[in-house]
Structures are given as C-alpha cells and as structure tokens.
Design a protein around this motif. Structure first.
Motif, short mmCIF file in Angstrom:
data_model
loop_
_atom_site.label_atom_id
_atom_site.label_comp_id
_atom_site.label_asym_id
_atom_site.label_seq_id
_atom_site.Cartn_x
_atom_site.Cartn_y
_atom_site.Cartn_z
N VAL A 109 0.83 -1.20 0.00
CA VAL A 109 0.00 0.00 0.00
C VAL A 109 0.87 1.25 0.00
CG1 VAL A 109 -1.76 1.29 1.25
CG2 VAL A 109 -1.83 -1.21 1.22
N ASP A 110 0.56 2.21 -0.89
CA ASP A 110 1.25 3.49 -0.91
C ASP A 110 0.50 4.44 0.02
OD1 ASP A 110 2.26 6.06 -1.49
OD2 ASP A 110 2.82 5.44 -3.51
N MET A 111 0.98 4.56 1.25
CA MET A 111 0.29 5.36 2.25
C MET A 111 0.36 6.85 1.94
SD MET A 111 -1.10 3.23 4.25
CE MET A 111 -1.67 4.42 5.46
N THR A 112 1.38 7.28 1.19
CA THR A 112 1.48 8.69 0.82
C THR A 112 0.28 9.13 -0.02
OG1 THR A 112 3.90 8.61 0.85
CG2 THR A 112 2.88 10.42 -0.37
N ILE A 113 -0.10 8.29 -0.99
CA ILE A 113 -1.24 8.60 -1.84
C ILE A 113 -2.52 8.60 -1.02
CG2 ILE A 113 -2.67 7.73 -3.74
CD1 ILE A 113 -0.14 6.80 -5.11
N LEU A 114 -2.68 7.65 -0.12
CA LEU A 114 -3.88 7.59 0.71
C LEU A 114 -4.02 8.84 1.58
CD1 LEU A 114 -4.23 3.90 1.96
CD2 LEU A 114 -5.58 5.10 0.23
N ARG A 115 -2.92 9.33 2.10
CA ARG A 115 -2.98 10.54 2.93
C ARG A 115 -3.38 11.75 2.10
NH1 ARG A 115 2.06 8.30 4.82
NH2 ARG A 115 1.75 7.20 6.79
N GLN A 116 -2.88 11.82 0.86
CA GLN A 116 -3.23 12.95 -0.01
C GLN A 116 -4.70 12.93 -0.38
OE1 GLN A 116 -0.26 12.31 -3.17
NE2 GLN A 116 0.70 14.24 -2.59
N TRP A 117 -5.26 11.74 -0.51
CA TRP A 117 -6.64 11.60 -0.95
C TRP A 117 -7.65 11.63 0.19
CZ3 TRP A 117 -5.83 7.24 -5.11
CH2 TRP A 117 -5.60 7.85 -6.36
N ALA A 118 -7.22 11.44 1.41
CA ALA A 118 -8.14 11.22 2.53
C ALA A 118 -9.21 12.30 2.63
CB ALA A 118 -7.36 11.11 3.84
N ILE A 119 -8.82 13.56 2.77
CA ILE A 119 -9.80 14.64 2.97
C ILE A 119 -10.66 14.87 1.73
CG2 ILE A 119 -10.08 17.11 3.40
CD1 ILE A 119 -7.71 16.96 5.30
N PRO A 120 -10.08 15.03 0.52
CA PRO A 120 -10.94 15.27 -0.65
C PRO A 120 -11.88 14.10 -0.95
CG PRO A 120 -8.65 14.96 -1.33
CD PRO A 120 -8.64 15.14 0.15
N PHE A 140 -6.62 5.57 -12.40
CA PHE A 140 -5.78 6.76 -12.26
C PHE A 140 -4.32 6.38 -12.03
CE2 PHE A 140 -3.96 10.19 -9.62
CZ PHE A 140 -4.14 11.25 -10.48
N MET A 141 -4.08 5.48 -11.11
CA MET A 141 -2.70 5.13 -10.77
C MET A 141 -1.97 4.44 -11.91
SD MET A 141 -3.10 3.97 -6.75
CE MET A 141 -1.34 3.66 -6.56
N THR A 142 -2.67 3.58 -12.65
CA THR A 142 -2.01 2.92 -13.78
C THR A 142 -1.73 3.89 -14.92
OG1 THR A 142 -4.18 2.17 -14.60
CG2 THR A 142 -2.91 0.62 -13.26
N PHE A 143 -2.54 4.94 -15.05
CA PHE A 143 -2.27 5.98 -16.05
C PHE A 143 -0.98 6.75 -15.72
CE2 PHE A 143 -6.66 6.24 -18.04
CZ PHE A 143 -6.19 6.06 -19.32
N TYR A 144 -0.58 6.70 -14.46
CA TYR A 144 0.66 7.36 -14.06
C TYR A 144 1.77 6.34 -13.79
CZ TYR A 144 -1.39 11.99 -13.96
OH TYR A 144 -1.97 13.18 -14.32
#
Length: 284
Positions: free
Chosen positions: A85-96, A175-179
């Motif tokens: 799990v990429d926790m950095t991405i989860l933290r960025q997405w949490a609020i929005p 989204f993630m596979t597009f990047y």
C-alpha cells in the motif's frame, strides 16, 4: 419483506450469501469493495420485495456502502501487511475523498435512478477499455501529479463512488495505472480507499434516506428495524459473514497472479458490470 413466498425468500437468502462470498473475493483480488456485485443482487432483492423504483437504487447503493466497510478493512489490512500500500497517496486523498463522498450522498437524496446506473456504465466501461486494450504508452506521466491535481481527483473518486456504491477501487486503479504505477500496487492502495469511502458514505445514505422512508410507510424494507434510511440491515447481515471470510483469499490470489492476467480479469469483470446496467437503462 412480508408476503414473499417461502421458496422465493430462501433463494434470495442463498443468493445474498453467495454474492457476499464473491464480493469478498473481488475485494481482495481487485482492491475494490465489491459494490459492483452487491448492487445488482440487492436491486433484484428489493424489486421482489416491492420497493418502489424511486428509492430502490439508492437503497441498493447505501446498503452496498455499508457492506463494504468490514470487507474493505480486512482487505486493506491484508494488503498493508504485505507492504504493497502506498500510504502517501492515501494521505493525499483522505480529505478530498471524504468531502466528495458527503457531497455525493447529498445528491443521492434527489437524483433519479437513471443517474446511478449511468455512472456505473460510464466509469466501468472506460476502466474496462483501459485494462483490456491499453498499452504502456497510454499514460499521463511517469510520476504522480502535484497535490492540486491529486486533490481534485480524490474529490471526484469520492463523488462517483458514493453514487455507485463502490469502494473507489476501479477509479483509483485507473488513475494510478495511467501514471505508471504497477497494477498490484494500485490494487493494494485502492483497498484503503474503500475504508475512506464506505464509512462516511453509509452515514450519508442513512441521513439521505431517513425522510424518504417516511414517504413510503407501506414499504417494510425501508422501515426500522429492517432498514436505517437507505441502508438495509437485512442485506447487510446476510452479506457480511461470507464477504469477510473470502477477502483474504482474494488478496492471496492477487499477489499470485501475473500483472497482465490480473488486468484482463479486472477488465472483463468491469465490462460485465457496465453491460448489465446499460441493458437495464434501455427501453424494453
């Protein structure tokens, strides 16, 4: 729920238990909450029990979001234990994501049934095309975008997921596979979104459906103790046991499958979901 022949009720119970097992398996394999399986099955259940069309689809979606809660938690914990799990991405997405879910829940109070199905068709169809026919050259970059773009996409995931009754897996996978992120990492990270989406989404659908239940006092499936707002407690109770049991099995399958096989399997699954709801939108 009253007035249903015993044979029909027995088949419904069996189908819900089996669908729960499939839901848990899919949650582990694809990093999704399994809503794309739960919603169609619940739709047939509520059709048989006489739930009016005006409230049938949101009742399915609210119940699906509630079902996703334990399945997503167990799937996320299993993926995180493997360090995928990429926790950095989860933290960025949490609020929005949470903001988007709340907004989608408010829309669900007034939206027509066709809107929910249309969202299913478009999102699942686009995701399927990407997974089945996409090439490595189909990408938006080699690095994840900046915070502003991540915030907007997180919000969009939340809105669409709350209108589909899903855990956001197929959207974040796309989204993630597009990047350029590997499908296994995308799947594992997506499992965490299910937790962020399902809990506020369930609360939102309880709130949205509470006044609507008062408008249909003759519909037992909408009334306590069988339901809370747009969340059916009957569907929830029947789905959870088997879905929680099979989620870890799905995680093991995901990490054992080659990348391309996982992409094809996920793409075919989404294509079937898209076709099922497209057919229901067409006039007979």
């Amino acid at each position: 729920m009253y007035g249903i022949p015993l044979n029909d009720l027995a088949w419904l119970v069996v189908s819900l238990l089996c669908a729960g097992a499939v839901t848990g398996l899919l949650a582990g394999v694809f990093g999704v909450g399994g809503g794309a399986v739960a919603v169609p099955v619940l739709y047939e259940l509520f059709r048989v029990t006489g739930v009016p069309e005006e409230v049938r689809m949101p009742l399915c979606i609210g119940t699906s979001l509630a079902i996703i809660i334990p399945t997503s938690i167990r799937s996320f914990n299993a993926h995180r234990a493997r360090g995928a799990v990429d926790m950095t991405i989860l933290r960025q997405w949490a609020i929005p994501v949470v903001v988007g879910v709340c907004m989608g829940s408010l829309v669900a109070r007034y939206a027509p049934e066709a809107l929910f199905k249309s969202v299913f068709v478009v999102v699942a169809g686009v995701s399927a095309v990407r997974l089945l026919f996409g090439k490595d050259s189909w990408n938006l970059g080699l690095e994840m975008p900046r915070k502003a773009v991540m915030t907007v996409y997180g919000w969009l995931i939340g809105v669409l997921s709350s209108l589909m009754g899903i855990g956001g897996g197929q959207l974040s996978n796309l989204f993630m596979t597009f990047y350029g992120r590997p499908i296994h990492q995308a799947v594992a990270t997506s499992s965490g979104l299910g937790v962020l989406i399902s809990i506020p989404g369930t609360l939102g659908y309880i709130y949205a459906g509470w006044p609507r239940a008062a408008e249909f006092p003759q519909v037992a499936a909408l009334q306590p103790p069988l339901a809370l707002g747009y969340v059916s407690l009957v569907g929830l109770i029947l789905f959870i046991p088997t879905s929680v049991l099979t989620a870890p099995l799905g995680v093991r399958l995901a990490h054992a499958m080659p990348k391309r096989r996982l992409e094809i399997a996920f793409g075919l699954f989404l294509l079937l979901v898209s076709a099922r709801f497209l057919m229901s939108l067409l006039p007979l």
